[in-house]
Every structure is written in structure tokens, then in C-alpha cells.
Design a protein around this motif. Structure first.
Motif, short mmCIF file in Angstrom:
data_model
loop_
_atom_site.label_atom_id
_atom_site.label_comp_id
_atom_site.label_asym_id
_atom_site.label_seq_id
_atom_site.Cartn_x
_atom_site.Cartn_y
_atom_site.Cartn_z
N SER A 1 119.87 18.46 -22.83
CA SER A 1 119.04 17.76 -21.86
C SER A 1 118.88 16.32 -22.33
O SER A 1 119.22 15.97 -23.45
N GLY A 2 118.32 15.51 -21.44
CA GLY A 2 118.13 14.12 -21.79
C GLY A 2 117.79 13.31 -20.56
O GLY A 2 117.29 13.84 -19.56
N LEU A 3 118.08 12.02 -20.61
CA LEU A 3 117.75 11.10 -19.54
C LEU A 3 119.02 10.59 -18.87
O LEU A 3 120.03 10.35 -19.53
N ILE A 4 118.93 10.40 -17.56
CA ILE A 4 120.02 9.79 -16.80
C ILE A 4 119.48 8.52 -16.15
O ILE A 4 118.41 8.55 -15.52
N VAL A 5 120.22 7.42 -16.29
CA VAL A 5 119.79 6.15 -15.69
C VAL A 5 120.97 5.52 -14.95
O VAL A 5 122.13 5.80 -15.24
N GLY A 6 120.64 4.67 -14.00
CA GLY A 6 121.67 3.95 -13.27
C GLY A 6 121.78 4.40 -11.82
O GLY A 6 121.20 5.40 -11.40
N SER A 7 122.56 3.67 -11.06
CA SER A 7 122.66 3.90 -9.62
C SER A 7 123.35 5.22 -9.27
O SER A 7 123.25 5.69 -8.14
N GLY A 8 124.07 5.81 -10.22
CA GLY A 8 124.73 7.09 -9.96
C GLY A 8 123.94 8.29 -10.46
O GLY A 8 124.46 9.41 -10.48
N ASP B 1 112.22 12.20 -27.15
CA ASP B 1 112.82 13.32 -27.87
C ASP B 1 114.05 12.81 -28.63
O ASP B 1 115.04 12.41 -28.03
N GLU B 2 113.97 12.81 -29.96
CA GLU B 2 115.07 12.28 -30.77
C GLU B 2 116.35 13.09 -30.62
O GLU B 2 117.44 12.61 -30.94
N SER B 3 116.23 14.32 -30.15
CA SER B 3 117.43 15.15 -29.99
C SER B 3 118.04 15.02 -28.60
O SER B 3 119.12 15.56 -28.34
N ALA B 4 117.33 14.33 -27.71
CA ALA B 4 117.82 14.18 -26.33
C ALA B 4 118.74 12.97 -26.23
O ALA B 4 118.55 11.96 -26.91
N GLY B 5 119.71 13.07 -25.37
CA GLY B 5 120.64 11.98 -25.17
C GLY B 5 120.28 11.14 -23.96
O GLY B 5 119.31 11.41 -23.24
N ILE B 6 121.08 10.12 -23.74
CA ILE B 6 120.95 9.24 -22.57
C ILE B 6 122.33 9.11 -21.94
O ILE B 6 123.31 8.87 -22.66
N ILE B 7 122.41 9.28 -20.64
CA ILE B 7 123.66 9.02 -19.94
C ILE B 7 123.41 7.91 -18.93
O ILE B 7 122.51 8.00 -18.09
N ALA B 8 124.19 6.85 -19.04
CA ALA B 8 124.15 5.76 -18.08
C ALA B 8 125.28 5.95 -17.09
O ALA B 8 126.42 6.25 -17.49
N THR B 9 124.98 5.81 -15.82
CA THR B 9 125.99 6.05 -14.79
C THR B 9 125.80 5.10 -13.62
O THR B 9 124.68 4.76 -13.25
N GLU C 1 125.93 0.10 -21.42
CA GLU C 1 125.16 -0.11 -22.65
C GLU C 1 123.77 -0.65 -22.34
O GLU C 1 122.77 -0.22 -22.93
N LEU C 2 123.72 -1.60 -21.41
CA LEU C 2 122.45 -2.23 -21.07
C LEU C 2 121.50 -1.24 -20.41
O LEU C 2 120.29 -1.20 -20.72
N LEU C 3 122.01 -0.44 -19.50
CA LEU C 3 121.18 0.58 -18.86
C LEU C 3 120.64 1.58 -19.89
O LEU C 3 119.46 1.96 -19.85
N ALA C 4 121.49 1.99 -20.81
CA ALA C 4 121.05 2.94 -21.85
C ALA C 4 119.99 2.31 -22.75
O ALA C 4 119.01 2.97 -23.11
N ARG C 5 120.18 1.06 -23.11
CA ARG C 5 119.21 0.37 -23.97
C ARG C 5 117.84 0.30 -23.29
O ARG C 5 116.80 0.46 -23.94
N ALA C 6 117.83 0.10 -21.98
CA ALA C 6 116.56 0.05 -21.24
C ALA C 6 115.84 1.39 -21.29
O ALA C 6 114.60 1.45 -21.18
N ALA C 7 116.59 2.48 -21.46
CA ALA C 7 115.99 3.82 -21.45
C ALA C 7 115.46 4.25 -22.81
O ALA C 7 114.68 5.20 -22.89
N PHE D 1 125.10 8.28 -24.56
CA PHE D 1 124.52 7.60 -25.71
C PHE D 1 123.55 8.55 -26.41
O PHE D 1 123.05 9.51 -25.81
N ASP D 2 123.26 8.25 -27.68
CA ASP D 2 122.25 9.04 -28.37
C ASP D 2 120.86 8.52 -28.03
O ASP D 2 120.71 7.59 -27.22
#
Length: 228
Positions: free
Chosen positions: A156-163, A109-117, A97-103, A130-131
């Protein structure tokens, strides 16, 4: 609300203090070991930097995992002890959750998602989707890198985190935000309003996703004795 936040779940020890969303003090130290020994000095560092007393605190926010077994327990033990000693409410927030919030501010892009890994080793990742606003749309899972983690509504969207780099091999159309790799207590402190409804005098439960394969280190016992 004067908030102390800290994280020891992964490859860093960080602590921060905010008031009504404004960052007053923060410290972030990359490390793979030694979280139990460094956490209290780091908390004391930001307390002095913010020029407050522990009695001024109104909320303590801590990450609950997933992450290393030892790191998760160090943070939760410290949060519980500080909350009890100073009669302060606690909130627990997952590292995903915290990684996604940082992103969220980086997502245009409001239609793009976020994946924290998070790299869980052994060929597995901790993952959660996450949305665009950082609201969870899947449950957290541990699995091999797979396009199945991406909601069907997001191409498509954003990926964050060490993975992130591992997961991108399965989601090549998703973009990595490379500087959002480790959970950061400064985000937890300044964005705590999003999780304030979780505030409780009861300690939050750890989120492991994988059965612990380590024993509690003696450093946690020493940490508890210092806080009591």
C-alpha cells in the motif's frame, strides 16, 4: 542558494523563487494552452515579488517531462536561454520525481511507497514508483494501469498525479492524495537541494517516454527571441 524554478509540462504554468529552501515568491496558474505566452510574465511576476534581479540568481530548476511535448519544450527553452544570458547553472527534474517529492511530507508510513502517475491519454499512464522518502525504485514507464508498477515490497502507499484515479483501479489498497495533481514550481524551488548534484551549465535533456506527435509551436520561437 537563490533558485528560480518553473514548470510548464502539463495543465498549469507555475514559477517560484526560493533561497536556501525558503519560499520567497510563487505563482501557479492552471491552463491547458498558452504556456509559451504566460511563462515569461509569470517569471517576471515572481522576480518582482521576491525583490531580486536576474543577476542574483544562482540556480535555475526546470521540469523536463514527461508531459505535453509543447509544454516540455517551452520550459526547457526558457531555462536554457535564461541560464545562458545570466550565466547560471541548470538542473532538470522529471515531473514524476517532483510529484513524488511533494507527497513525502504526507507519507506517515516508512514502509509505504509513493507512485507518481500522469495521464498520458490513449489509455496509458506515465508512472514511476518511489520509496517513502521520494527516492526512485523503478524507472519511469508509459503503460496501461497495472499493479506491476508497485514494488513487491509495498502493499500500500500513496498515489499522486493526474493519473491517480485511473491507476487506483488497479491498486485499490493505495490512497490518492487528491491535491497533488499537477507539478508545482514552489516544491521544485524549495526542494531543489535534493537534485543540486545535477547542476550543470549544459541544458538538461527532455524526458518524453513517448515519441513527440506535435510540432514546435511558433510561441517557442517568440519566447526565445524575447530571452535573447
Amino acid at each position: 542558494m537563490l533558485t528560480l524554478a518553473f514548470d510548464t509540462t502539463q495543465g498549469a504554468c507555475s514559477a517560484a523563487i526560493s533561497q536556501e529552501g525558503r519560499l520567497l515568491a510563487n505563482a501557479f496558474m492552471p491552463m491547458q494552452r498558452g504556456h509559451a505566452e504566460h511563462l515569461l510574465p509569470t517569471i517576471e511576476q515572481v522576480r518582482r515579488q521576491a525583490k531580486i534581479s536576474y543577476g542574483d540568481l544562482e540556480l535555475i530548476a526546470v521540469t523536463i517531462g514527461p508531459g505535453t511535448f509543447t509544454g516540455v519544450r517551452v520550459g526547457l527553452a526558457a531555462a536554457q536561454a535564461l541560464a545562458q544570458v545570466h550565466d547560471v547553472s541548470l538542473i532538470g527534474v522529471s515531473t514524476l520525481e517532483l510529484l513524488a517529492r511533494a507527497a513525502v511530507p504526507r507519507n506517515n508510513d516508512e514502509s509505504a511507497g509513493i507512485i507518481a502517475t500522469i495521464d498520458a491519454r490513449r489509455g496509458q499512464l506515465y508512472m514511476q514508483a518511489f520509496d517513502a522518502l521520494g527516492k526512485a525504485v523503478t524507472l519511469p514507464v508509459i503503460d496501461a494501469a497495472s499493479p506491476r508498477i508497485a514494488p513487491s515490497s509495498n502493499h500500500s502507499g500513496l498515489i499522486v498525479g493526474s493519473g491517480a484515479e485511473i491507476l487506483q483501479s488497479a491498486l485499490p489498497d493505495w490512497r490518492i492524495i487528491h491535491d497533488i495533481c499537477q507539478p508545482d514550481a514552489s516544491i521544485l524551488a524549495t526542494e531543489s537541494k535534493h537534485w543540486r548534484d545535477r547542476a550543470s551549465r549544459r541544458p538538461p535533456s527532455p524526458l518524453y517516454l513517448r515519441a513527440p506527435d506535435a510540432k514546435l509551436p511558433t510561441g517557442i520561437k517568440a519566447l526565445n527571441s524575447k530571452l535573447s
